[in-house]
Write a protein that holds these residues in place. Structure first.
Motif, mmCIF file in Angstrom:
data_model
loop_
_atom_site.group_PDB
_atom_site.id
_atom_site.type_symbol
_atom_site.label_atom_id
_atom_site.label_comp_id
_atom_site.label_asym_id
_atom_site.label_seq_id
_atom_site.Cartn_x
_atom_site.Cartn_y
_atom_site.Cartn_z
ATOM 1 N N SER A 21 0.852 -1.185 0.000
ATOM 2 C CA SER A 21 0.000 0.000 0.000
ATOM 3 C C SER A 21 0.892 1.240 0.000
ATOM 4 O O SER A 21 2.092 1.148 0.254
ATOM 5 C CB SER A 21 -0.927 0.001 1.221
ATOM 6 N N LEU A 22 0.276 2.368 -0.296
ATOM 7 C CA LEU A 22 0.981 3.645 -0.294
ATOM 8 C C LEU A 22 0.226 4.636 0.579
ATOM 9 O O LEU A 22 -1.004 4.701 0.534
ATOM 10 C CB LEU A 22 1.067 4.231 -1.708
ATOM 11 N N MET A 23 0.967 5.408 1.335
ATOM 12 C CA MET A 23 0.378 6.486 2.127
ATOM 13 C C MET A 23 0.018 7.627 1.173
ATOM 14 O O MET A 23 0.639 7.791 0.112
ATOM 15 C CB MET A 23 1.371 6.991 3.174
ATOM 16 N N ILE A 24 -0.954 8.426 1.583
ATOM 17 C CA ILE A 24 -1.385 9.555 0.749
ATOM 18 C C ILE A 24 -0.205 10.466 0.421
ATOM 19 O O ILE A 24 -0.043 10.895 -0.721
ATOM 20 C CB ILE A 24 -2.509 10.353 1.444
ATOM 21 N N GLY A 25 0.622 10.745 1.413
ATOM 22 C CA GLY A 25 1.770 11.615 1.188
ATOM 23 C C GLY A 25 2.727 11.066 0.139
ATOM 24 O O GLY A 25 3.283 11.825 -0.660
ATOM 25 N N ASP A 26 2.906 9.751 0.122
ATOM 26 C CA ASP A 26 3.789 9.124 -0.866
ATOM 27 C C ASP A 26 3.192 9.207 -2.273
ATOM 28 O O ASP A 26 3.906 9.444 -3.243
ATOM 29 C CB ASP A 26 4.061 7.661 -0.500
ATOM 30 N N ILE A 27 1.883 8.998 -2.367
ATOM 31 C CA ILE A 27 1.215 9.115 -3.669
ATOM 32 C C ILE A 27 1.323 10.553 -4.163
ATOM 33 O O ILE A 27 1.671 10.806 -5.323
ATOM 34 C CB ILE A 27 -0.270 8.693 -3.590
ATOM 35 N N ALA A 28 1.032 11.489 -3.269
ATOM 36 C CA ALA A 28 1.077 12.910 -3.637
ATOM 37 C C ALA A 28 2.469 13.309 -4.110
ATOM 38 O O ALA A 28 2.618 14.001 -5.123
ATOM 39 C CB ALA A 28 0.645 13.769 -2.447
ATOM 40 N N GLU A 29 3.484 12.852 -3.398
ATOM 41 C CA GLU A 29 4.858 13.186 -3.772
ATOM 42 C C GLU A 29 5.244 12.528 -5.097
ATOM 43 O O GLU A 29 5.779 13.180 -5.993
ATOM 44 C CB GLU A 29 5.814 12.742 -2.672
ATOM 45 N N LYS A 30 4.947 11.249 -5.226
ATOM 46 C CA LYS A 30 5.314 10.504 -6.439
ATOM 47 C C LYS A 30 4.648 11.078 -7.684
ATOM 48 O O LYS A 30 5.264 11.196 -8.741
ATOM 49 C CB LYS A 30 4.936 9.033 -6.271
ATOM 50 N N GLN A 31 3.383 11.439 -7.559
ATOM 51 C CA GLN A 31 2.609 11.929 -8.703
ATOM 52 C C GLN A 31 2.557 13.458 -8.778
ATOM 53 O O GLN A 31 1.926 14.002 -9.680
ATOM 54 C CB GLN A 31 1.188 11.359 -8.658
ATOM 55 N N ARG A 32 3.170 14.121 -7.804
ATOM 56 C CA ARG A 32 3.175 15.590 -7.743
ATOM 57 C C ARG A 32 1.752 16.139 -7.711
ATOM 58 O O ARG A 32 1.369 16.981 -8.515
ATOM 59 C CB ARG A 32 3.983 16.161 -8.889
ATOM 60 N N LEU A 33 0.977 15.624 -6.747
ATOM 61 C CA LEU A 33 -0.416 16.019 -6.577
ATOM 62 C C LEU A 33 -0.592 16.723 -5.241
ATOM 63 O O LEU A 33 0.122 16.414 -4.280
ATOM 64 C CB LEU A 33 -1.321 14.780 -6.609
ATOM 65 N N PRO A 34 -1.560 17.636 -5.138
ATOM 66 C CA PRO A 34 -1.825 18.290 -3.855
ATOM 67 C C PRO A 34 -2.425 17.291 -2.855
ATOM 68 O O PRO A 34 -3.450 16.674 -3.132
ATOM 69 C CB PRO A 34 -2.801 19.403 -4.196
#
Length: 148
Positions: free
Chosen positions: A24-37
């Motif tokens: 699984s991925l934490m929201i912060g990791d997804i946001a950082e990886k995909q450059r999303l707010p």
């Protein structure tokens, strides 16, 4: 036009689709990886969780993961969840049909006929493009030729 919210949802789901089973991925990791707010992503993932697309866990090993297989989740499904019907005109929508206010004769309407073709092609592409296919470089041209 695709909303920014739907685009972010697709980007987040593609990141989750790349995970190994059980990860699984934490929201912060997804946001950082995909450059999303991050704050916007939290709401998007919550919406997708309520629709049965993702699941989440709390705690040290928590995060988000796909609830269904990536080869079962289509772009069309996600766009409908986030943005609503795909139809460019209300008289073409299967789920939210409404006669156009200025319509005289739906059967003879040239505008409706042209956009019906656009809608059919768009729907076919979006409903055939899975997360897995997109990650593997699936080409829209292949879908249109029926070789994808």
């Amino acid at each position: 036009m695709l909303s920014q919210k739907a685009k972010y949802a697709l980007q987040a789901l593609l990141a989750l689709a790349e995970l190994d089973e059980g990860d699984s991925l934490m929201i912060g990791d997804i946001a950082e990886k995909q450059r999303l707010p991050k704050r916007f992503l939290e709401q998007i993932l919550l919406d997708l969780k309520h629709q049965g697309v993702v699941q989440s866990w709390r705690g040290k090993n928590g995060g988000y993961a796909l609830l269904k297989s990536a080869d079962k989740i289509t772009f069309g499904e996600i766009v409908r969840i986030i943005d609503g019907p795909l139809a460019p005109l209300p008289c073409l929508s299967r789920m939210a049909y409404r006669k156009c206010d200025d319509c005289v004769d739906e059967e003879r309407c040239a505008v409706r006929r042209v956009f019906a073709s656009v809608h059919d092609a768009t729907t076919e592409i979006l409903d055939s493009m899975t997360l897995t296919r997109a990650l593997n470089g699936g080409e829209v041209r292949e879908l249109l030729r029926g070789t994808g």
